[in-house]
Design a protein around this motif. Sequence first.
Motif, PDB file in Angstrom:
ATOM      1  N   HIS A   1     -27.774  14.280  -5.341  1.00  0.00           N
ATOM      2  CA  HIS A   1     -26.500  13.559  -5.427  1.00  0.00           C
ATOM      3  C   HIS A   1     -26.502  12.257  -4.630  1.00  0.00           C
ATOM      4  CE1 HIS A   1     -25.321  17.575  -6.838  1.00  0.00           C
ATOM      5  NE2 HIS A   1     -24.302  16.992  -7.420  1.00  0.00           N
TER       6      HIS A   1
ATOM      7  N   ASP B   1     -26.986  11.547  -1.580  1.00  0.00           N
ATOM      8  CA  ASP B   1     -26.107  11.666  -0.409  1.00  0.00           C
ATOM      9  C   ASP B   1     -26.936  11.905   0.854  1.00  0.00           C
ATOM     10  OD1 ASP B   1     -23.771  11.888   1.076  1.00  0.00           O
ATOM     11  OD2 ASP B   1     -23.585  14.041   0.711  1.00  0.00           O
TER      12      ASP B   1
ATOM     13  N   ARG C   1     -28.146  17.408  -1.645  1.00  0.00           N
ATOM     14  CA  ARG C   1     -27.756  16.061  -1.222  1.00  0.00           C
ATOM     15  C   ARG C   1     -28.694  15.014  -1.811  1.00  0.00           C
ATOM     16  NH1 ARG C   1     -25.369  15.771   4.858  1.00  0.00           N
ATOM     17  NH2 ARG C   1     -25.059  13.656   4.060  1.00  0.00           N
TER      18      ARG C   1
END
Length: 215
Positions: free
Chosen positions: A35, A37, A32
Amino acid sequence: MPAAARKFLSSRWAKLFVFLLSSVPFVLLIWRGFHNDLTANPVEFLQHQTGDWTLRFLIFTLCITPFRKLFCLPELIRFRRMLGLFAFFYVCLHFLTYLGPDQSFNFAGMLKDVVKRPFITLGFAAFVLLIPLAITSTAGWIRRLGGKRWVALHRSIYVCAILGVIHYYWLVKSDVRKPLFYGFLVGLLFLWRLADWFSKRKAIESAHTTPIRTS
């Protein structure tokens, strides 16, 4: 428990499986992060995630003994040390997330926080208490300390879990469902431990008071 399942629990592959499974939360956090995120507040997200997994692994570790006895699975004892070390791994990540991105490695500011903010005081105390448990988790340390002293020291994992739950409860303030759920599980495991201790003590006292029959 089927013989095949018990055979798997006794195999070296079982330890590898538990290790890989325990690493999944860390791998997902890295994924995450790469990315972008980690939500709008990545520091808070990382702190909550690593704190959650610390408590979960503490509970997993505490579950080993009752599950081993209730389900007659002595093989489970092989995984207790690993689960406990993963709890320490995630609490280290939790602490580093606080010390690094949150406090910018300002140790003086961190110590002020520890003194002034009760929830941080409890969290820091739990972290410090886990350090000797992680260090003395090896067979060598069991020999050095002796079985009784080692067991007495490692019972403080309950203190760590309780402090962690209170730390979480005081942190969230409003939505307390998670810390209450963790607190319920820790309380249940602690009550089981007390009941088991009283049962053993009663059995020992009964054995001492039973008269010896002579023919």
